[in-house]
Each structure stands twice: as C-alpha cells, then as structure tokens.
Design a protein around this motif. Sequence first.
Motif, PDB file in Angstrom:
ATOM      1  N   MET A 217       0.806  -1.214   0.000  1.00  0.00           N
ATOM      2  CA  MET A 217       0.000   0.000   0.000  1.00  0.00           C
ATOM      3  C   MET A 217       0.837   1.261   0.000  1.00  0.00           C
ATOM      4  O   MET A 217       0.524   2.238  -0.699  1.00  0.00           O
ATOM      5  CB  MET A 217      -0.915  -0.015   1.241  1.00  0.00           C
ATOM      6  CG  MET A 217      -1.812   1.204   1.413  1.00  0.00           C
ATOM      7  SD  MET A 217      -1.038   2.715   2.101  1.00  0.00           S
ATOM      8  CE  MET A 217      -0.416   2.124   3.676  1.00  0.00           C
ATOM      9  N   PHE A 218       1.932   1.271   0.744  1.00  0.00           N
ATOM     10  CA  PHE A 218       2.610   2.514   1.086  1.00  0.00           C
ATOM     11  C   PHE A 218       3.127   3.276  -0.131  1.00  0.00           C
ATOM     12  O   PHE A 218       2.830   4.471  -0.298  1.00  0.00           O
ATOM     13  CB  PHE A 218       3.754   2.232   2.054  1.00  0.00           C
ATOM     14  CG  PHE A 218       4.439   3.485   2.539  1.00  0.00           C
ATOM     15  CD1 PHE A 218       3.854   4.277   3.510  1.00  0.00           C
ATOM     16  CD2 PHE A 218       5.659   3.886   2.010  1.00  0.00           C
ATOM     17  CE1 PHE A 218       4.465   5.440   3.949  1.00  0.00           C
ATOM     18  CE2 PHE A 218       6.282   5.040   2.445  1.00  0.00           C
ATOM     19  CZ  PHE A 218       5.680   5.819   3.417  1.00  0.00           C
ATOM     20  N   ARG A 222       1.490   7.043  -2.399  1.00  0.00           N
ATOM     21  CA  ARG A 222       2.217   8.311  -2.421  1.00  0.00           C
ATOM     22  C   ARG A 222       2.137   8.991  -3.791  1.00  0.00           C
ATOM     23  O   ARG A 222       2.355  10.196  -3.893  1.00  0.00           O
ATOM     24  CB  ARG A 222       3.681   8.086  -2.048  1.00  0.00           C
ATOM     25  CG  ARG A 222       3.885   7.618  -0.618  1.00  0.00           C
ATOM     26  CD  ARG A 222       5.350   7.395  -0.308  1.00  0.00           C
ATOM     27  NE  ARG A 222       6.110   8.633  -0.406  1.00  0.00           N
ATOM     28  CZ  ARG A 222       7.288   8.751  -1.021  1.00  0.00           C
ATOM     29  NH1 ARG A 222       7.835   7.718  -1.627  1.00  0.00           N
ATOM     30  NH2 ARG A 222       7.913   9.902  -1.025  1.00  0.00           N
ATOM     31  N   GLN A 223       1.835   8.219  -4.822  1.00  0.00           N
ATOM     32  CA  GLN A 223       1.745   8.779  -6.171  1.00  0.00           C
ATOM     33  C   GLN A 223       0.317   9.168  -6.548  1.00  0.00           C
ATOM     34  O   GLN A 223       0.064   9.633  -7.660  1.00  0.00           O
ATOM     35  CB  GLN A 223       2.279   7.749  -7.192  1.00  0.00           C
ATOM     36  CG  GLN A 223       3.638   7.163  -6.852  1.00  0.00           C
ATOM     37  CD  GLN A 223       4.711   8.224  -6.696  1.00  0.00           C
ATOM     38  OE1 GLN A 223       4.771   9.173  -7.477  1.00  0.00           O
ATOM     39  NE2 GLN A 223       5.568   8.057  -5.691  1.00  0.00           N
ATOM     40  N   MET A 224      -0.614   8.959  -5.629  1.00  0.00           N
ATOM     41  CA  MET A 224      -2.029   9.193  -5.926  1.00  0.00           C
ATOM     42  C   MET A 224      -2.503  10.538  -5.396  1.00  0.00           C
ATOM     43  O   MET A 224      -1.920  11.097  -4.468  1.00  0.00           O
ATOM     44  CB  MET A 224      -2.890   8.084  -5.297  1.00  0.00           C
ATOM     45  CG  MET A 224      -2.619   6.695  -5.798  1.00  0.00           C
ATOM     46  SD  MET A 224      -3.634   5.466  -4.887  1.00  0.00           S
ATOM     47  CE  MET A 224      -3.011   3.942  -5.600  1.00  0.00           C
ATOM     48  N   ALA A 225      -3.590  11.020  -5.979  1.00  0.00           N
ATOM     49  CA  ALA A 225      -4.300  12.162  -5.415  1.00  0.00           C
ATOM     50  C   ALA A 225      -4.893  11.747  -4.072  1.00  0.00           C
ATOM     51  O   ALA A 225      -5.115  10.559  -3.811  1.00  0.00           O
ATOM     52  CB  ALA A 225      -5.399  12.618  -6.363  1.00  0.00           C
ATOM     53  N   TYR A 230      -6.930   7.609  -0.305  1.00  0.00           N
ATOM     54  CA  TYR A 230      -7.788   7.124   0.772  1.00  0.00           C
ATOM     55  C   TYR A 230      -8.662   5.962   0.317  1.00  0.00           C
ATOM     56  O   TYR A 230      -8.868   4.984   1.064  1.00  0.00           O
ATOM     57  CB  TYR A 230      -8.644   8.255   1.337  1.00  0.00           C
ATOM     58  CG  TYR A 230      -7.965   9.008   2.460  1.00  0.00           C
ATOM     59  CD1 TYR A 230      -7.655   8.355   3.650  1.00  0.00           C
ATOM     60  CD2 TYR A 230      -7.627  10.351   2.330  1.00  0.00           C
ATOM     61  CE1 TYR A 230      -7.018   9.032   4.682  1.00  0.00           C
ATOM     62  CE2 TYR A 230      -6.994  11.030   3.361  1.00  0.00           C
ATOM     63  CZ  TYR A 230      -6.694  10.363   4.538  1.00  0.00           C
ATOM     64  OH  TYR A 230      -6.052  11.028   5.553  1.00  0.00           O
ATOM     65  N   ASP A 231      -9.173   6.020  -0.906  1.00  0.00           N
ATOM     66  CA  ASP A 231      -9.966   4.894  -1.430  1.00  0.00           C
ATOM     67  C   ASP A 231      -9.120   3.628  -1.501  1.00  0.00           C
ATOM     68  O   ASP A 231      -9.551   2.547  -1.077  1.00  0.00           O
ATOM     69  CB  ASP A 231     -10.512   5.231  -2.823  1.00  0.00           C
ATOM     70  CG  ASP A 231     -11.650   6.247  -2.778  1.00  0.00           C
ATOM     71  OD1 ASP A 231     -12.227   6.448  -1.688  1.00  0.00           O
ATOM     72  OD2 ASP A 231     -11.949   6.832  -3.837  1.00  0.00           O
ATOM     73  N   PHE A 232      -7.914   3.777  -2.028  1.00  0.00           N
ATOM     74  CA  PHE A 232      -7.004   2.636  -2.163  1.00  0.00           C
ATOM     75  C   PHE A 232      -6.625   2.078  -0.797  1.00  0.00           C
ATOM     76  O   PHE A 232      -6.706   0.867  -0.550  1.00  0.00           O
ATOM     77  CB  PHE A 232      -5.754   3.090  -2.935  1.00  0.00           C
ATOM     78  CG  PHE A 232      -4.670   2.070  -3.025  1.00  0.00           C
ATOM     79  CD1 PHE A 232      -4.877   0.868  -3.686  1.00  0.00           C
ATOM     80  CD2 PHE A 232      -3.422   2.303  -2.463  1.00  0.00           C
ATOM     81  CE1 PHE A 232      -3.867  -0.086  -3.779  1.00  0.00           C
ATOM     82  CE2 PHE A 232      -2.403   1.373  -2.542  1.00  0.00           C
ATOM     83  CZ  PHE A 232      -2.634   0.167  -3.210  1.00  0.00           C
TER      84      PHE A 232
END
Length: 266
Positions: A217-218, A222-225, A230-232
């Motif tokens: 997950m980590f 970090r590359q997401m909006a 939060y969804d992921f």
Amino acid sequence: MNNGQSSESVVLREDKAGAVYLTLNRPDKFNTLSEEVLASLQQELDAIAADPAVRCVVIKGSGRGFCAGHDLREMRSHPDHSYYQELFRNCSRVMKSVVGLPVPVIAQVHGMAVAAGCQLAASCDLVIAAQSASFGVSGINVGLFCSTPAVALSRSISPKRAFDMLVTGEFIDADTALEWGLVSTVVADADLDAAVANKVETILSKSPAAVRFGKAMFHPQRQMALADAYDFAGNVMADNMMSPDASEGIDAFLAKRKPVWEQPGR
C-alpha cells in the motif's frame, strides 16, 4: 546459512530466520554496480519476491563503503549509446524491484554511498547509517548529471535539496542525511550491525501478512491524489482486516495475550 556461495560472488546472500542479507561484494572496487553486480542483484531480488518465507531484506556493502555507484571504467570501455541505454534500464529495474519487493528493505550504510549507490540507498524503505557515512551524487564532477539517481533522491528529500546535491556534487554527512529525510536512523559506527539486527528483529516480530499489506500500500498511495489514496488505502485495510492475523491480533489484544502469527512458507 549462506546458500553455498563462495566469497568470490559479487553479491553474497545470507538467510537468517526470515530475513535475507544481500552484501555487495566488490570491496576492491568500492562495490561499484558493474553489469555482473546488477544482474546478480536482480536475480536475488526476483527470487526474494517469489518467496513467501522472506519477511525482511538488508542490503549492505563489503569493505570500506556501501557503494560507489556505477563502474566508470567498465562504462568507458563500451562507448555505445545503446549499451548505456541498456545499462541504465537494468539499473533502474533493480531500483524498481527494491521498491516493489513485498517486504521491507533496509539499507545498511557505512562509508560512502555515491551516485547509483546513493540511489540504491534512497530506493530502500529504511536506511540505517553509521555516523561516519556520507552520501553524494557526484557525477556532475566528471561531466555526468546523475539523472537516474535523481529519481530516487528527489523522492526521498526535498526537490531543492536534491537538485543542490546533483548540480554541485557535494556530499552530505549522516546527520544531514537524517535531517533531510534520506536516512531513517544514524548510529555509532561500532553499533551499526546491532542496530540493523534490532530493526530486523522488530519487523520479524510483527504479523507477516500485515507487513506485506503495508508495503504493497505505502509506495503506490504516495503517487495518488488524496481522495484516490484514501480509497485505495481503505480497500487494502479492509482486505487486511479479513486476514487471519488481524483476527488473531485483535483477539490477542482483547484477551491481553501475545498473538501467534501465521508463518507463510514454513
């Protein structure tokens, strides 16, 4: 055990109760990342990725330092654009494999971590450094901007500090690397082995499943909006909650007893 490898191997592997120690073994060349070293590292990383029994990885160097980057003599002996493209692709694949491993990777740094050696350290999840360690991306001093090391470095420290190091070639000491976020822990030189062993022991004491969920997950989040992250993360946490270890851990906490984690691959 050491998997039967001789001291002539350019990358040594030692397995200890769920942890794998990979040692760059070109001490006379400051552990530079030759073609052979990169191929050997990639082979070990691929094997580790496929092994559910591995729970933590340590990467360190033999001799006087961690890693002095690419083997410049080998590079100059192949003055061909396609050769350089392939070399940097292979090096980038190693770095991406370190980030992509399903378990934590610790860089144990003593002496110098230079250019692609600094890139390797920055690619690891944790960096435990000896007090006397130093870090630099000094390719600019020989007319070569450290473009691929810049990718890992600029994701570990602020862009302005990264660019300063890249454009000046100046080194930073371990305490500065800690302050800037490149290093997670600095210890006295004599305590480096023990500090790494303690960190490995701490990781091994946790749920293997939870650690793998966390590593998976980590880095992607970090590359997401923010909303996507939060969804992921919520979906990963829901999956984690359905694991036997989460049930065991919560039940053990409520019963005030020590949890007994599942041991995959055993």
